[in-house]
Write an enzyme that holds these catalytic residues in place. Structure first.
Site, PDB file in Angstrom:
ATOM      1  N   GLU A   1      43.595  39.651  46.992  1.00  0.00           N
ATOM      2  CA  GLU A   1      42.235  39.541  47.510  1.00  0.00           C
ATOM      3  C   GLU A   1      41.833  38.077  47.576  1.00  0.00           C
ATOM      4  O   GLU A   1      41.375  37.512  46.565  1.00  0.00           O
ATOM      5  CB  GLU A   1      41.259  40.298  46.608  1.00  0.00           C
ATOM      6  CG  GLU A   1      41.578  41.773  46.475  1.00  0.00           C
ATOM      7  CD  GLU A   1      40.350  42.561  46.035  1.00  0.00           C
ATOM      8  OE1 GLU A   1      39.868  43.373  46.821  1.00  0.00           O
ATOM      9  OE2 GLU A   1      39.870  42.334  44.919  1.00  0.00           O
TER      10      GLU A   1
ATOM     11  N   GLU B   1      35.722  38.995  40.686  1.00  0.00           N
ATOM     12  CA  GLU B   1      34.370  38.918  40.113  1.00  0.00           C
ATOM     13  C   GLU B   1      34.426  38.910  38.588  1.00  0.00           C
ATOM     14  O   GLU B   1      33.561  38.316  37.939  1.00  0.00           O
ATOM     15  CB  GLU B   1      33.520  40.083  40.654  1.00  0.00           C
ATOM     16  CG  GLU B   1      33.146  39.842  42.120  1.00  0.00           C
ATOM     17  CD  GLU B   1      33.033  41.093  42.970  1.00  0.00           C
ATOM     18  OE1 GLU B   1      32.846  42.191  42.423  1.00  0.00           O
ATOM     19  OE2 GLU B   1      33.141  40.963  44.213  1.00  0.00           O
TER      20      GLU B   1
ATOM     21  N   LYS C   1      32.009  48.777  42.842  1.00  0.00           N
ATOM     22  CA  LYS C   1      31.333  47.704  42.094  1.00  0.00           C
ATOM     23  C   LYS C   1      30.084  48.264  41.391  1.00  0.00           C
ATOM     24  O   LYS C   1      30.104  49.410  40.954  1.00  0.00           O
ATOM     25  CB  LYS C   1      31.013  46.533  43.027  1.00  0.00           C
ATOM     26  CG  LYS C   1      32.260  46.091  43.813  1.00  0.00           C
ATOM     27  CD  LYS C   1      32.114  44.793  44.520  1.00  0.00           C
ATOM     28  CE  LYS C   1      33.405  44.492  45.277  1.00  0.00           C
ATOM     29  NZ  LYS C   1      33.426  43.184  45.886  1.00  0.00           N
TER      30      LYS C   1
ATOM     31  N   SER D   1      36.860  42.174  52.804  1.00  0.00           N
ATOM     32  CA  SER D   1      36.211  42.515  54.076  1.00  0.00           C
ATOM     33  C   SER D   1      37.078  43.372  54.987  1.00  0.00           C
ATOM     34  O   SER D   1      37.054  43.218  56.211  1.00  0.00           O
ATOM     35  CB  SER D   1      35.738  41.243  54.797  1.00  0.00           C
ATOM     36  OG  SER D   1      34.788  40.552  54.002  1.00  0.00           O
TER      37      SER D   1
ATOM     38  N   ASN E   1      36.444  50.284  45.783  1.00  0.00           N
ATOM     39  CA  ASN E   1      35.829  49.646  44.618  1.00  0.00           C
ATOM     40  C   ASN E   1      34.317  49.623  44.842  1.00  0.00           C
ATOM     41  O   ASN E   1      33.820  48.811  45.610  1.00  0.00           O
ATOM     42  CB  ASN E   1      36.392  48.225  44.469  1.00  0.00           C
ATOM     43  CG  ASN E   1      35.687  47.430  43.385  1.00  0.00           C
ATOM     44  OD1 ASN E   1      34.947  47.988  42.579  1.00  0.00           O
ATOM     45  ND2 ASN E   1      35.911  46.117  43.370  1.00  0.00           N
TER      46      ASN E   1
ATOM     47  N   HIS F   1      39.914  41.585  38.686  1.00  0.00           N
ATOM     48  CA  HIS F   1      39.180  41.409  39.948  1.00  0.00           C
ATOM     49  C   HIS F   1      38.522  40.028  39.942  1.00  0.00           C
ATOM     50  O   HIS F   1      38.077  39.549  38.899  1.00  0.00           O
ATOM     51  CB  HIS F   1      38.120  42.506  40.090  1.00  0.00           C
ATOM     52  CG  HIS F   1      37.485  42.501  41.451  1.00  0.00           C
ATOM     53  ND1 HIS F   1      36.476  41.630  41.775  1.00  0.00           N
ATOM     54  CD2 HIS F   1      37.753  43.204  42.575  1.00  0.00           C
ATOM     55  CE1 HIS F   1      36.141  41.818  43.047  1.00  0.00           C
ATOM     56  NE2 HIS F   1      36.906  42.777  43.552  1.00  0.00           N
TER      57      HIS F   1
ATOM     58  N   GLY G   1      33.538  40.298  50.421  1.00  0.00           N
ATOM     59  CA  GLY G   1      32.116  40.475  50.679  1.00  0.00           C
ATOM     60  C   GLY G   1      31.520  39.458  51.638  1.00  0.00           C
ATOM     61  O   GLY G   1      30.300  39.358  51.765  1.00  0.00           O
TER      62      GLY G   1
HETATM   63  P1  PGA Z   1      34.883  43.724  50.121  1.00  0.00           P
HETATM   64  O1  PGA Z   1      35.352  43.744  48.599  1.00  0.00           O
HETATM   65  O2  PGA Z   1      35.707  44.785  50.841  1.00  0.00           O
HETATM   66  O3  PGA Z   1      33.441  44.051  50.108  1.00  0.00           O
HETATM   67  O4  PGA Z   1      35.170  42.358  50.655  1.00  0.00           O
HETATM   68  C1  PGA Z   1      36.685  43.916  48.227  1.00  0.00           C
HETATM   69  C2  PGA Z   1      36.813  43.861  46.725  1.00  0.00           C
HETATM   70  O5  PGA Z   1      36.116  43.073  46.083  1.00  0.00           O
HETATM   71  O6  PGA Z   1      37.624  44.602  46.121  1.00  0.00           O
END
Ligand code: PGA
Length: 252
Positions: free
Chosen positions: A169, A99, A12, A215, A10, A97, A175
């Site tokens: 997640e 976000e 983003k 992460s 992803n 997601h 992140g």
């Molecule tokens: P990350 O993000 O691996 O940077 O923690 C995962 C995601 O948001 O899909």
């Protein structure tokens, strides 16, 4: 039991067009072809067609979108329909997601309609669920995830469910550099399978691919992917570097 193994990146809201093309090309050329592991790249919308073109020659690589609208066309300025995504050769769409839930107030009713839009247009939704830190601290993480599932996927047909992918997640791990332990991931994945089993039936639940996200990196992927109910990963930060993403893919 033959669940698909999947590693998805992803991206983003990162990369320029030239950078995105270079990254996708590097990822594809550095991964040896292996149909046992499906690889998906989720670039920003404007790069989708080009990324689809880059992965097209490989039967183990696909492109997807990070979001879609609920309608197939119309006066929705700034939005992108599942129909349009399909015409750019996307095969997958991230739905829900964290976000999107957090910054764009996306809730169950909307996400349900987005999942329907995906199926209507022959796209495969990757439905994301997960608790925030306070919910885990208050020991409400199972209830939160169960609700995110029952409100959004209970209405699907058996056939639709057999095509759905779910990504767990934990929001506190996205992140942040903090990862769920393999035990925490496995515990939640097994729980998700149990919820799907109750909503549908055990046989179908056993076939749904469940990805872990949060992460995930080359150092922890192997252990996470070796959990019996973890079928792969949804990778954010580490998918922006070809070497890291490839190493994660090779962790199976
Ligand atoms: P990350 O993000 O691996 O940077 O923690 C995962 C995601 O948001 O899909």
């Amino acid at each position: 039991m033959s669940r698909k193994k999947i590693v998805a990146g992803n991206w983003k809201m990162n990369k320029t067009f030239a950078e995105a093309v270079a990254l996708a090309s590097e990822i594809v050329s550095s991964c040896k072809k292996d149909d046992a592991v499906t690889k998906i790249i989720f670039p920003p919308f404007p790069f989708l067609s080009s990324i689809s073109g880059i992965v097209m020659d490989r039967s183990d690589f696909f492109s997807g979108a990070q979001n879609c609208h609920t309608h197939d066309s119309g006066a929705y300025t700034g939005e992108v329909s599942a129909l349009a995504l399909r015409s750019c050769q996307a095969k997958y769409v991230l739905v829900g997601h964290s976000e999107r839930r957090q910054y764009f107030n996306e809730g169950s009713e909307l996400l349900k309609a987005k999942i329907d839009a995906c199926f209507r247009n022959e796209l495969i939704p990757v439905y994301c669920v997960g608790e925030i830190l306070s919910e885990r601290k208050e020991d409400r993480h199972f209830d939160v995830v169960a609700l995110q599932l029952s409100e959004v996927i209970a209405h699907l047909t058996q056939e639709q469910l057999s095509r759905l992918i779910i990504a767990y997640e934990p929001v506190w791990a996205i992140g942040t550099g903090e990862t769920a332990s393999p035990a925490q991931a496995q515990e939640m994945h097994a729980f998700i399978r149990k919820v799907i089993s109750k909503l549908f039936n055990p046989a179908t639940a056993a076939e749904v691919p469940l990805l872990y996200g949060g992460s995930c990196n080359p150092g922890n992927a192997k252990e996470l992917f070796s959990c019996p109910d973890v079928d792969g990963g949804l990778i954010g930060g580490a998918s922006l570097k070809a070497a890291d993403f490839t190493a994660i893919i090779n962790s199976f």
